[in-house]
Design a protein around this motif. Structure first.
Motif, short mmCIF file in Angstrom:
data_model
loop_
_atom_site.label_atom_id
_atom_site.label_comp_id
_atom_site.label_asym_id
_atom_site.label_seq_id
_atom_site.Cartn_x
_atom_site.Cartn_y
_atom_site.Cartn_z
N VAL A 1 74.11 -0.01 16.00
CA VAL A 1 74.88 0.68 17.03
C VAL A 1 74.51 2.16 17.10
O VAL A 1 74.80 2.83 18.07
CB VAL A 1 76.40 0.50 16.77
CG1 VAL A 1 77.23 1.22 17.81
CG2 VAL A 1 76.77 -0.96 16.76
N GLY A 2 73.87 2.66 16.04
CA GLY A 2 73.48 4.07 16.02
C GLY A 2 74.50 4.97 15.37
O GLY A 2 74.34 6.19 15.38
N CYS A 3 75.57 4.39 14.81
CA CYS A 3 76.55 5.20 14.11
C CYS A 3 77.32 4.31 13.14
O CYS A 3 77.28 3.08 13.23
CB CYS A 3 77.51 5.88 15.08
SG CYS A 3 78.62 4.75 15.94
N THR B 1 76.26 9.60 12.62
CA THR B 1 75.27 9.09 13.56
C THR B 1 73.90 9.08 12.92
O THR B 1 73.69 9.65 11.84
CB THR B 1 75.22 9.96 14.83
OG1 THR B 1 74.72 11.26 14.47
CG2 THR B 1 76.61 10.10 15.44
N THR C 1 75.75 7.94 22.62
CA THR C 1 75.37 6.59 23.05
C THR C 1 76.36 5.54 22.57
O THR C 1 76.30 4.40 23.00
CB THR C 1 73.98 6.24 22.53
OG1 THR C 1 73.97 6.34 21.10
CG2 THR C 1 72.92 7.18 23.11
N SER C 2 77.28 5.92 21.68
CA SER C 2 78.27 4.96 21.21
C SER C 2 79.54 5.71 20.82
O SER C 2 79.50 6.90 20.50
CB SER C 2 77.74 4.16 20.01
OG SER C 2 77.32 5.02 18.97
N THR C 3 80.66 5.00 20.90
CA THR C 3 81.94 5.60 20.56
C THR C 3 82.86 4.55 19.97
O THR C 3 82.81 3.37 20.35
CB THR C 3 82.60 6.24 21.80
OG1 THR C 3 83.84 6.84 21.42
CG2 THR C 3 82.88 5.20 22.86
N HIS D 1 78.96 0.66 22.92
CA HIS D 1 77.62 1.24 23.03
C HIS D 1 77.23 1.31 24.49
O HIS D 1 77.62 0.47 25.30
CB HIS D 1 76.62 0.39 22.25
CG HIS D 1 75.31 1.09 22.00
ND1 HIS D 1 74.30 1.14 22.94
CD2 HIS D 1 74.86 1.79 20.93
CE1 HIS D 1 73.27 1.81 22.45
NE2 HIS D 1 73.57 2.22 21.23
N HIS E 1 74.58 0.58 25.86
CA HIS E 1 73.87 -0.62 26.28
C HIS E 1 74.84 -1.71 26.74
O HIS E 1 74.53 -2.49 27.64
CB HIS E 1 72.99 -1.15 25.15
CG HIS E 1 71.79 -0.30 24.89
ND1 HIS E 1 71.00 -0.43 23.76
CD2 HIS E 1 71.24 0.72 25.60
CE1 HIS E 1 70.02 0.46 23.79
NE2 HIS E 1 70.15 1.16 24.91
N ASP E 2 76.01 -1.76 26.12
CA ASP E 2 77.04 -2.71 26.56
C ASP E 2 77.47 -2.41 27.99
O ASP E 2 77.69 -3.32 28.79
CB ASP E 2 78.25 -2.66 25.63
CG ASP E 2 77.89 -2.89 24.18
OD1 ASP E 2 76.97 -3.70 23.92
OD2 ASP E 2 78.51 -2.27 23.29
#
Length: 338
Positions: free
Chosen positions: A246-248, A263, A312-314, A328, A330-331
């Motif tokens: 997910v990047g984090c 991150t 890019t994600s939270t 994300h 991307h989602d």
């Protein structure tokens, strides 16, 4: 019938633009007159308010009907009402006379559109509403017409000139019907407290439906959550981040609340530290961006992009500040939100 000669001289562009401006000015004047009518507390304003009270409280549906251009406008009004929380159907007046009157049930209210109020094809649907004691609403420009005299409530349109140069083709009158129908739908939305989330329930398809989906619909949950307990060393943070992709990674407190996030950029900045002894808490961001699960996905995307450094994600937190999901970008892209 005479047809224009296609081999004749071309219609000057200036004349075409002038005709367009004339139409728009004529129709705009009609809208101004309609708005002015709503200032009359004893006229259209009172009828409009009674209509809203009626439509908001009837146990049945709003049955919309009309013939010709009024019928086309009526179908649009019915569709707008249905999609904004007011159950509505359209019944064609001619088909009504051949069996479709059975679609109109006790508890319904009937809204009939006719600029002149004298279309003979409306007789059966008007008589049916009177016979069974249904509320009949007339949207017409002629308060003395047959339709208006039979109606429970008259939504009187101004007798504005048509934009057609011969004054025959329904133009301004159709626009006024449409505008008043939109006004009814919006006023009913506000009366009902209709929200964007409610709107999304009736518009699940296409890009509009995607933008009206909530964060809860798109977030990753359960085993897909990249989280580590307090005291986790950076080496294990890297493993968790790699596995969940997910990047984090979220760092939790002993009570399970989100204490902060790390991150991939934070990890790159910490590569000069001992990954086997450095705790996650020493490099995490303690004030990360988060969202609630019931927030619209489009709003979440805007928040992610509006930061000085877009993310890019939270993480998605519940009311107790506990992570229930992660979202994300991307989602959002896959769902068609962006």
């Amino acid at each position: 019938m005479n047809h224009p000669d296609p081999s004749g001289p071309p219609f000057p562009r200036s004349s075409a633009v002038e005709a367009a401006r004339r139409v728009l000015n004529t129709e705009a004047a009609g809208l101004v007159a309609l708005e002015a009518g709503l200032r009359d507390e004893n006229g259209l304003a009172q009828a409009f308010a009674r209509t809203i009270d009626l439509f908001a409280t009837i146990p049945g549906r709003v049955v919309v009907s009309g013939l010709g251009k009024s019928g086309h406008i009526g179908r649009k009004i019915q569709a707008t009402l249905s999609s904004t929380g007011t159950p509505a159907i359209f019944v064609h007046p001619v088909e009504a006379s051949h069996g479709d009157l059975g679609m109109i049930a006790p508890g319904d209210a009937v809204l009939v559109l006719s600029n002149s109020g004298e279309s003979s094809e409306l007789a059966d649907i008007v008589a049916h509403s009177r016979r069974f004691g249904l509320s009949l609403l007339a949207m017409t420009a002629r308060p003395a017409s047959t339709l208006a005299r039979a109606a429970t409530i008259v939504l009187q349109l101004p007798q504005a000139p048509e934009a057609c140069p011969m004054g025959l083709a329904p133009t301004t009158s159709s626009l006024l019907q449409l505008a008043l129908g939109d006004a009814l739908a919006v006023a009913l939305m506000e009366r009902r407290g209709f929200t964007a989330g409610d709107f999304g329930v009736f518009h699940p398809g296409g890009s509009l439906g995607a933008r009206l989906r909530s964060v809860r619909d798109l977030m990753r949950t359960g085993e897909a959550l990249p989280i580590v307990p307090p005291g986790t060393i950076l080496r294990d943070v890297i493993v968790e981040m790699t596995c969940k992709a997910v990047g984090c990674v979220g760092v939790l407190t002993p009570e399970g609340e989100l204490a902060g996030i790390i991150t991939d950029g934070d990890l790159r900045g910490a590569l000069d530290r001992d990954l086997t002894t450095t705790p996650a808490e020493s490099v995490m961001n303690r004030t990360p961006m988060t969202v609630a699960p019931d927030r619209l996905a489009a709003e979440a995307l805007r928040l992610m992009n509006d930061r000085a450094r877009p993310v890019t994600s939270t993480f998605v937190l519940d009311e107790s500040h506990r992570p229930v999901g992660v979202l994300h970008v991307h989602d959002l892209l896959r769902a068609g939100v962006a």
